[in-house]
Design a protein around this motif. Structure first.
Motif, mmCIF file in Angstrom:
data_model
loop_
_atom_site.group_PDB
_atom_site.id
_atom_site.type_symbol
_atom_site.label_atom_id
_atom_site.label_comp_id
_atom_site.label_asym_id
_atom_site.label_seq_id
_atom_site.Cartn_x
_atom_site.Cartn_y
_atom_site.Cartn_z
ATOM 1 N N ALA A 73 34.886 -10.738 61.908
ATOM 2 C CA ALA A 73 33.737 -11.527 61.680
ATOM 3 C C ALA A 73 32.533 -10.543 61.338
ATOM 4 O O ALA A 73 31.792 -10.813 60.589
ATOM 5 C CB ALA A 73 33.535 -12.646 62.820
ATOM 6 N N ALA A 74 32.385 -9.735 61.961
ATOM 7 C CA ALA A 74 31.097 -8.535 61.985
ATOM 8 C C ALA A 74 31.406 -8.085 60.667
ATOM 9 O O ALA A 74 30.295 -7.861 59.766
ATOM 10 C CB ALA A 74 31.387 -7.675 63.017
ATOM 11 N N LEU A 75 32.667 -7.506 60.315
ATOM 12 C CA LEU A 75 32.692 -6.875 58.840
ATOM 13 C C LEU A 75 32.413 -7.735 57.897
ATOM 14 O O LEU A 75 31.548 -7.478 56.993
ATOM 15 C CB LEU A 75 34.189 -6.557 58.679
ATOM 16 N N ALA A 76 32.828 -9.324 57.707
ATOM 17 C CA ALA A 76 32.315 -10.281 56.992
ATOM 18 C C ALA A 76 30.841 -10.506 56.998
ATOM 19 O O ALA A 76 30.303 -10.673 55.987
ATOM 20 C CB ALA A 76 33.224 -11.566 57.024
ATOM 21 N N GLU A 77 30.466 -10.573 57.951
ATOM 22 C CA GLU A 77 28.947 -10.937 57.998
ATOM 23 C C GLU A 77 28.119 -9.739 57.382
ATOM 24 O O GLU A 77 27.160 -10.009 56.527
ATOM 25 C CB GLU A 77 28.373 -10.749 59.742
ATOM 26 N N LEU A 134 25.763 -9.813 53.959
ATOM 27 C CA LEU A 134 24.296 -9.352 54.006
ATOM 28 C C LEU A 134 24.005 -8.254 52.999
ATOM 29 O O LEU A 134 22.855 -8.447 52.242
ATOM 30 C CB LEU A 134 24.193 -8.838 55.316
ATOM 31 N N LEU A 135 24.987 -7.540 52.874
ATOM 32 C CA LEU A 135 25.032 -6.357 52.229
ATOM 33 C C LEU A 135 24.833 -6.612 50.574
ATOM 34 O O LEU A 135 24.296 -6.396 49.484
ATOM 35 C CB LEU A 135 26.065 -5.275 52.211
ATOM 36 N N ALA A 136 25.942 -7.775 50.323
ATOM 37 C CA ALA A 136 26.027 -8.190 49.012
ATOM 38 C C ALA A 136 24.663 -8.994 48.666
ATOM 39 O O ALA A 136 24.102 -8.780 47.408
ATOM 40 C CB ALA A 136 27.133 -9.115 48.676
ATOM 41 N N LYS A 193 21.870 -6.329 48.257
ATOM 42 C CA LYS A 193 22.241 -5.634 46.610
ATOM 43 C C LYS A 193 21.635 -6.530 45.599
ATOM 44 O O LYS A 193 21.052 -6.021 44.514
ATOM 45 C CB LYS A 193 23.635 -5.084 46.433
ATOM 46 N N ALA A 194 21.976 -7.592 45.539
ATOM 47 C CA ALA A 194 21.601 -8.790 44.519
ATOM 48 C C ALA A 194 20.175 -8.825 44.453
ATOM 49 O O ALA A 194 19.615 -8.820 43.279
ATOM 50 C CB ALA A 194 22.113 -9.863 44.607
ATOM 51 N N GLU A 195 19.351 -8.545 45.599
ATOM 52 C CA GLU A 195 17.922 -8.519 45.549
ATOM 53 C C GLU A 195 17.097 -7.219 45.702
ATOM 54 O O GLU A 195 16.059 -7.041 45.865
ATOM 55 C CB GLU A 195 17.226 -9.362 46.783
#
Length: 563
Positions: A171-175, A179-181, A184-186
């Protein structure tokens, strides 16, 4: 154990008080006497489905109260504590059933939900009969039964802990990935906004200062004119300063002749002149500060409008622009360091998953060993119970590790084959009524006290058998009663002779002398039999309607064979 059962107005039972003890208890009586009613009533007390048909004739409601004597460590007490109920002393379950279908449940005289009553009942009593689909016949509980048999509860608890840790790491990895995705988009937008705010360099409180300066500059000309008039009133030939000086000089000329009577007036005039001089200086300072400068006004307005435009653009107060810039810089920093954190989280998730998988595989191997041992234990019990052609198998299906759960990667089910060469299938679907009860008995004997409720009830486990097989059933029930309380509804004299406590259920007419709706109708009664009465009952079970001396002698032999 079940210490007492009290029944009021359930079917043919008007009023029944039954005190029970440890060991093997048997319930006997003629067919139709009401043994099934007794079990239905107990089922109601431990959370069975409500049934308005259980309410006796001529009354609006019936009730059943079951009292349990439990050790302090029993799981039912933990359930009570978790639900804020008194967990000390006897545990009292009560169920009230009304004729209109409503049902109420109570635990230790506190109202509870039927679901909670059922949860407690599952911990307290197992009812094994030809039509019972819970307990050993419920495949969803087979894994827990095998774990209890193999003493694997501690390793299962470790599996739950490792599974939870792996799930938390994933869950921590997915979160962080999400967040990183998003970051990066912003990223381009964030870089642009931070650049704008860095160029603007907003400061807390700056908007208020600029607004005050702008207001002052916009009114500078009018204020300056009033200041000039105030200065002229204080100075010049006709000003206050000149008149005060005239008055001071005249008083000074005659002060000596006045003998000190003018000293206070002179001092007051001097103070006034000093204050007036200070006032002129402050006015002069204000006039210099208030000097109208169009360029300065334009600069203040430009800065103020730029700050307010930025606040509107980012939907924040102007004073929060600096904090927004810091926040966005932090997000950019997270993007720069996010890949390293992502790699660390992925490594942690892989490690947690590997730890769970390794433990689950080891637990699965232990379960398969326990399954083989359980199969041997059950097989030893089948032949004496006239199930020598039957086979029992504990099937452990190993799931892919990705499908593993808190209790591991195994799906456990108890399967039987009743004839050589016949396919294995679920116990409840393959075995006939009589076979089913005997399979359950064999399982319970093999399991002994491991993972069992403190009270086991067998409904006609000896159905369809007699002689040596019935004797074997009785021996095994007595053996089982050494570990837990066993209550048996039986028609077998061989089983009844093994009992430590014997109860007879009968049906007869109520006393009609008192009048009323209940008078003169059939009712079910239960009696605790002493040694002589027990001998007669077992003799009746052997002989039928007419009890002979031979039947009594046979009853003595059966009772005497009990260790």
């Amino acid at each position: 154990m079940l210490a007492a059962l009290s029944i009021r107005d359930i079917v043919l039972i008007d009023r029944l008080e039954l005190a029970l003890d440890r060991g093997l208890c048997t319930l006997t009586g003629e067919t139709g006497a009401g043994k099934s009613i007794l079990l239905d009533a107990l089922g109601l007390a431990i959370g069975a489905r409500a049934d308005s048909g259980l309410v006796g004739q001529g009354v609006e409601q019936g009730s059943v109260t079951a009292v349990f004597d439990l050790p302090a460590s029993h799981p039912a007490r933990a359930i009570l504590r978790d639900n804020g109920l008194d967990a000390d002393g006897d545990l009292i379950l009560r169920r009230v059933q009304t004729r209109d279908g409503r049902s109420r449940a109570f635990v230790n005289d506190q109202p509870v939900s039927i679901a909670m009553l059922r949860q407690l009942g599952d911990e307290l009593v197992e009812i094994h009969g030809q039509h019972d689909e819970r307990g050993l016949l419920d495949a969803s509980g087979h894994r827990a039964i095998l774990d209890a048999f193999g003493g694997l509860e501690g390793k299962v608890a470790d599996a739950r802990r490792l599974h939870a840790a792996a799930a938390e790491a994933r869950a921590a990895l997915a979160e962080h990935e999400a967040l990183l995705a998003r970051a990066k988009a912003e990223q381009d937008y964030l870089t642009h906004v931070v650049g704008e705010l860095d160029e603007l360099q907003p400061q807390p409180g700056e908007e208020t200062a600029l607004a005050e300066e702008r207001t002052l500059m916009m009114h500078a000309e009018k204020i300056a004119a009033d200041l000039i008039e105030a200065d002229e009133a204080l100075s010049g030939d006709g000003g206050l300063d000149a008149r005060l000086n005239v008055a001071l000089r005249r008083l000074a000329r005659v002060a000596e002749q006045a003998g000190g009577r003018l000293d206070a007036s002179i001092a007051a005039l001097e103070r006034t002149l000093n204050e007036a001089a200070e006032a002129r200086e402050r006015i002069a300072d204000a006039m210099r500060a208030m000097e109208f400068d169009p360029a300065r006004l334009e600069k203040a307005e430009t800065r103020l409008f730029a700050l307010r435009a930025a606040g509107r653009k980012h939907n924040v107060a102007v004073d929060d622009l600096a904090a927004l810039a810091d926040k966005l810089r932090g997000q950019l920093a997270e993007i720069e360091g996010g890949e390293a954190k992502l790699a660390a989280l992925a490594k942690a998730a892989d490690a947690a998953g590997a730890a769970y998988a390794a433990h689950a595989r080891a637990l699965s191997a232990e379960r398969q060993k326990a399954a083989a041992k359980l199969d041997k234990e059950v097989a030893k019990e089948l032949r004496p119970l006239k199930l020598d052609k039957a086979q029992f198998k504990t099937q452990v299906d190993v799931l892919p590790e990705a499908q593993g759960g808190p209790e591991g990667i195994d799906r456990v089910s108890f399967l039987v084959s009743t004839n050589p060469g016949a396919p294995f299938g679920p116990l409840i679907k393959i075995a006939s009524g009589g076979e089913l009860s005997r399979f359950v008995l064999a399982l319970k004997v093999a399991l002994a006290s491991r993972g069992s409720a403190p009270t086991l009830i067998f409904d006609e486990v000896d159905a369809g058998v007699g002689g040596a097989v019935a004797e074997a059933v009785g021996v095994r029930l007595a053996e089982l009663a050494g570990a837990v309380q066993v209550i048996v509804v039986t028609h077998s004299p061989q089983v009844a002779a093994r009992a430590e406590h014997h109860f007879r259920i009968s049906k007869g007419a109520t006393n009609g002398s008192g009048g009323g709706a209940k008078s003169g109708r059939l009712a079910t009664r239960i009696e605790t039999l002493d040694a002589g009465e027990r001998r007669e009952e077992i003799a009746r079970m052997l002989a039928g309607a007419t009890v002979t001396d031979e039947a009594r002698a046979a009853a003595d032999r059966l009772i005497g064979s009990r260790p």
